[in-house]
Design an enzyme around this catalytic site. Structure first.
Site, mmCIF file in Angstrom:
data_model
loop_
_atom_site.group_PDB
_atom_site.id
_atom_site.type_symbol
_atom_site.label_atom_id
_atom_site.label_comp_id
_atom_site.label_asym_id
_atom_site.label_seq_id
_atom_site.Cartn_x
_atom_site.Cartn_y
_atom_site.Cartn_z
ATOM 1 N N SER A 14 -75.126 59.116 -17.211
ATOM 2 C CA SER A 14 -75.671 60.413 -17.638
ATOM 3 C C SER A 14 -74.720 61.525 -17.232
ATOM 4 O O SER A 14 -73.938 61.373 -16.276
ATOM 5 C CB SER A 14 -77.020 60.635 -16.949
ATOM 6 O OG SER A 14 -77.474 61.961 -17.149
ATOM 7 N N TYR A 63 -82.344 60.906 -9.236
ATOM 8 C CA TYR A 63 -81.766 60.482 -10.518
ATOM 9 C C TYR A 63 -80.264 60.796 -10.547
ATOM 10 O O TYR A 63 -79.449 59.923 -10.890
ATOM 11 C CB TYR A 63 -82.491 61.183 -11.667
ATOM 12 C CG TYR A 63 -82.010 60.779 -13.038
ATOM 13 C CD1 TYR A 63 -82.370 59.556 -13.593
ATOM 14 C CD2 TYR A 63 -81.184 61.623 -13.786
ATOM 15 C CE1 TYR A 63 -81.928 59.181 -14.854
ATOM 16 C CE2 TYR A 63 -80.743 61.260 -15.053
ATOM 17 C CZ TYR A 63 -81.120 60.042 -15.582
ATOM 18 O OH TYR A 63 -80.664 59.666 -16.833
ATOM 19 N N LYS A 83 -77.100 58.057 -10.744
ATOM 20 C CA LYS A 83 -76.089 58.031 -11.812
ATOM 21 C C LYS A 83 -74.680 58.240 -11.231
ATOM 22 O O LYS A 83 -73.700 57.701 -11.745
ATOM 23 C CB LYS A 83 -76.425 59.073 -12.883
ATOM 24 C CG LYS A 83 -77.708 58.761 -13.655
ATOM 25 C CD LYS A 83 -77.685 57.403 -14.362
ATOM 26 C CE LYS A 83 -78.882 57.192 -15.266
ATOM 27 N NZ LYS A 83 -78.894 55.880 -15.948
HETATM 28 P P1 NAP Z 1 -86.693 55.753 -22.222
HETATM 29 O O1 NAP Z 1 -87.009 56.239 -23.587
HETATM 30 O O2 NAP Z 1 -87.598 56.102 -21.101
HETATM 31 O O3 NAP Z 1 -86.510 54.155 -22.299
HETATM 32 C C1 NAP Z 1 -86.177 53.448 -21.143
HETATM 33 C C2 NAP Z 1 -86.425 51.971 -21.371
HETATM 34 O O4 NAP Z 1 -86.101 51.276 -20.144
HETATM 35 C C3 NAP Z 1 -87.899 51.688 -21.671
HETATM 36 O O5 NAP Z 1 -87.995 50.648 -22.603
HETATM 37 C C4 NAP Z 1 -88.422 51.268 -20.305
HETATM 38 O O6 NAP Z 1 -89.577 50.473 -20.346
HETATM 39 C C5 NAP Z 1 -87.235 50.486 -19.764
HETATM 40 N N1 NAP Z 1 -87.341 50.336 -18.313
HETATM 41 C C6 NAP Z 1 -87.475 51.327 -17.395
HETATM 42 N N2 NAP Z 1 -87.649 50.796 -16.188
HETATM 43 C C7 NAP Z 1 -87.610 49.448 -16.341
HETATM 44 C C8 NAP Z 1 -87.763 48.353 -15.449
HETATM 45 N N3 NAP Z 1 -88.016 48.532 -14.149
HETATM 46 N N4 NAP Z 1 -87.685 47.109 -15.943
HETATM 47 C C9 NAP Z 1 -87.473 46.897 -17.264
HETATM 48 N N5 NAP Z 1 -87.333 47.885 -18.148
HETATM 49 C C10 NAP Z 1 -87.422 49.151 -17.694
HETATM 50 O O7 NAP Z 1 -85.266 56.250 -21.743
HETATM 51 P P2 NAP Z 1 -83.946 56.651 -22.556
HETATM 52 O O8 NAP Z 1 -83.909 58.112 -22.649
HETATM 53 O O9 NAP Z 1 -83.781 55.830 -23.785
HETATM 54 O O10 NAP Z 1 -82.855 56.261 -21.461
HETATM 55 C C11 NAP Z 1 -81.974 55.165 -21.624
HETATM 56 C C12 NAP Z 1 -80.795 55.372 -20.698
HETATM 57 O O11 NAP Z 1 -80.141 56.601 -21.033
HETATM 58 C C13 NAP Z 1 -81.153 55.481 -19.219
HETATM 59 O O12 NAP Z 1 -80.183 54.849 -18.439
HETATM 60 C C14 NAP Z 1 -81.127 56.965 -18.972
HETATM 61 O O13 NAP Z 1 -80.885 57.272 -17.605
HETATM 62 C C15 NAP Z 1 -79.971 57.372 -19.863
HETATM 63 N N6 NAP Z 1 -79.949 58.774 -20.223
HETATM 64 C C16 NAP Z 1 -81.005 59.347 -20.862
HETATM 65 C C17 NAP Z 1 -80.944 60.689 -21.197
HETATM 66 C C18 NAP Z 1 -82.089 61.382 -21.911
HETATM 67 O O14 NAP Z 1 -82.113 62.619 -21.913
HETATM 68 N N7 NAP Z 1 -83.015 60.652 -22.544
HETATM 69 C C19 NAP Z 1 -79.807 61.438 -20.886
HETATM 70 C C20 NAP Z 1 -78.751 60.818 -20.233
HETATM 71 C C21 NAP Z 1 -78.837 59.486 -19.927
HETATM 72 P P3 NAP Z 1 -91.049 51.153 -20.098
HETATM 73 O O15 NAP Z 1 -91.170 52.248 -21.086
HETATM 74 O O16 NAP Z 1 -91.954 50.011 -20.319
HETATM 75 O O17 NAP Z 1 -91.022 51.661 -18.692
#
Ligand code: NAP
Length: 244
Positions: free
Chosen positions: A136, A149, A153
């Site tokens: 991130s 968080y 990261k």
């Molecule tokens: P998201 O929509 O919350 O999806 C996260 C996924 O990971 C969900 O399917 C969740 O399952 C799963 N997960 C979380 N904890 C878990 C665990 N303990 N075991 C197995 N699965 C687990 O998040 P996203 O925004 O797509 O984020 C994906 C990546 O991008 C992450 O690494 C995040 O830090 C990074 N990121 C996101 C953003 C943003 O603004 N969205 C920005 C920068 C980086 P459940 O829903 O069942 O918990």
């Protein structure tokens, strides 16, 4: 640019929602055989309904032993996307030990663990491979209420570099993508407030948040042979935020 992963086996964590789900579907469209790992069975059911070729694995990655048991039979993997992560907004003075442990367990320790399993197999087979960690902009920018968080990261970026150093001689490349806000479930948690969102957008030269596709395209590039000399980088997908 044409990218094909025909004949490749890919594993994506956190593939139930958001960026992980979009990545799993894109990899399948590019010909990879995809194993999708997440902890909510209903998400896996809908994913397999959408793309029946995807192999689902339901496990909570915070649980080291359960992860080992769930992944021991997945077979050889060529492409790994460590995408799963969680967050909880807490002001620095209110950070709790349970949230600290949970976030480090999922966002860092599980990445180390799964990567050890997958890269160990790549090394033993002499096949090489490519690993992308989803980090991130928060690894390099202090964000209010994101203490743990941001720390996870930052740790992930350094984990990526050491993995690149030690796995490179086995032709296993390791890189990260470092997106700005994407309005997934996680993105909405931190950035639904219009005022906060506008403040963040004003710091992004392109003036907008990223779309899932922006991140997925960079993950596919780093997984593919098109990036065959790129190893150990943290690639911002942030419209220029980290540049200024
Ligand atoms: P998201 O929509 O919350 O999806 C996260 C996924 O990971 C969900 O399917 C969740 O399952 C799963 N997960 C979380 N904890 C878990 C665990 N303990 N075991 C197995 N699965 C687990 O998040 P996203 O925004 O797509 O984020 C994906 C990546 O991008 C992450 O690494 C995040 O830090 C990074 N990121 C996101 C953003 C943003 O603004 N969205 C920005 C920068 C980086 P459940 O829903 O069942 O918990």
């Amino acid at each position: 640019m044409e990218i094909s992963f025909a004949g490749k086996q890919a594993l994506v964590t956190g593939a139930g929602k958001g960026i992980g789900r979009a990545t799993a579907l894109a990899l399948a469209r590019c010909g990879a055989r995809v194993t999708a790992v997440t902890r909510t069975q209903a998400d896996l059911n809908s994913l397999v309904q959408e793309c029946p070729a995807i192999v689902p694995v339901c496990v909570d990655l915070a649980d080291w032993a359960a992860t080992e048991a769930a992944l021991k039979d997945v077979g050889p993997i060529d492409l790994l996307v460590n995408n799963a992560a969680c967050t909880k907004l807490q002001p620095f003075l209110e950070v709790t030990p349970d949230q600290f442990d949970l976030l480090f367990n999922v966002n860092v320790k599980a990445v180390l663990h799964i990567s050890q399993m997958v890269a160990g197999g790549m090394k033993a087979r002499g096949s090489g491979g490519s690993i992308v960690n989803v980090s991130s902009q928060a690894s390099q920018r202090a964000l209010r209420d994101h203490t743990v968080y941001c720390a996870t990261k930052g740790a992930l970026d350094m984990l990526t570099k050491v993995m690149a150093l030690e796995l490179g001689p086995h032709q296993i490349r390791v890189n990260s993508v470092n997106p700005t806000v994407v309005m997934t479930k996680m993105g909405r948690l931190g950035w639904s407030d219009p005022e906060k969102a506008q403040t963040m957008k004003s710091r992004i030269p392109l003036g907008r948040f990223a779309e899932e596709e922006d991140v997925v395209n960079c993950i596919l590039f780093l997984l593919s042979e098109k990036s065959s000399m790129i190893n150990g980088v943290a690639l911002p997908v942030d419209g220029g935020h980290l540049a200024c």
